[in-house]
Enzyme design. Structure first.
Site, PDB file in Angstrom:
ATOM      1  N   HIS A   1       0.857  -1.184   0.000  1.00 43.15           N
ATOM      2  CA  HIS A   1       0.000   0.000   0.000  1.00 43.15           C
ATOM      3  C   HIS A   1       0.896   1.239   0.000  1.00 43.15           C
ATOM      4  CE1 HIS A   1      -3.782  -2.047   1.897  1.00 43.15           C
ATOM      5  NE2 HIS A   1      -3.253  -2.775   0.925  1.00 43.15           N
TER       6      HIS A   1
ATOM      7  N   GLU B   1       0.992   3.866   1.855  1.00 44.46           N
ATOM      8  CA  GLU B   1       1.502   4.243   3.174  1.00 44.46           C
ATOM      9  C   GLU B   1       2.676   3.363   3.591  1.00 44.46           C
ATOM     10  OE1 GLU B   1      -3.088   4.279   3.734  1.00 44.46           O
ATOM     11  OE2 GLU B   1      -1.643   3.383   2.340  1.00 44.46           O
TER      12      GLU B   1
ATOM     13  N   CYS C   1      -6.118   1.707   5.918  1.00 44.26           N
ATOM     14  CA  CYS C   1      -6.719   0.450   6.351  1.00 44.26           C
ATOM     15  C   CYS C   1      -6.114   0.065   7.702  1.00 44.26           C
ATOM     16  CB  CYS C   1      -6.452  -0.629   5.309  1.00 44.26           C
ATOM     17  SG  CYS C   1      -4.733  -1.199   5.259  1.00 44.26           S
TER      18      CYS C   1
END
Length: 148
Positions: A52, A54, A82
């Site tokens: 992801h 991040e 998430c």
């Protein structure tokens, strides 16, 4: 002086969409406000469910800092993180999280797991939501509309 880096995160999200990835982008700044990492989703490209935006930005910034912790750093991300990403943000001791669009289905900050509210969470960043939310949500809507 405060400076938003959400435009750069949106640029990363657009680049992710061009690669066929879900358009999420992230930018990490150091305590002085300098950009130290920027990334967009690469889960498909890398065949890695943890890739992801991040996570990739946190990995890059930690490698550059030579540390697993990023005190004083700020993370700008186009979509509510998430639960996995929220846990990584906590583990990295990121000071401030800014995010754009909310994610009622898969979010882990204001929705779902609410990782930072959990009693076992060791570090809770300051959180600011809704930064350029319309632009971030628009990227996601357009991306998924094209895929249908």
């Amino acid at each position: 002086m405060f400076r938003s880096h959400m435009d750069a995160a949106l640029t990363e999200a657009r680049a992710a969409a061009r690669r066929g990835e879900v358009p999420v982008g992230a930018v990490l700044t150091d305590p002085a406000g300098r950009v130290v990492a920027a990334a967009g989703n690469r889960t498909r490209e890398l065949s890695d469910p943890t890739a992801h935006a991040e996570i990739l930005a946190i990995r890059e910034a930690c490698a550059a800092a030579g540390s697993e912790r990023l005190p004083g750093h700020r993370l700008w991300v186009t979509l509510e993180p998430c639960p996995m990403c929220a846990a990584a943000i906590s583990a990295a001791r990121i000071e401030v999280l800014y995010y754009g669009a909310s994610d009622p289905r898969m979010g882990g900050v204001a929705h779902g797991a609410r990782v930072f509210d959990h009693p076992q969470c060791h570090h809770r960043p300051e959180v600011y939501e809704g930064i350029a939310a319309d632009a971030a949500a628009g990227l996601l809507r357009d991306f998924f509309a094209r895929r249908r």
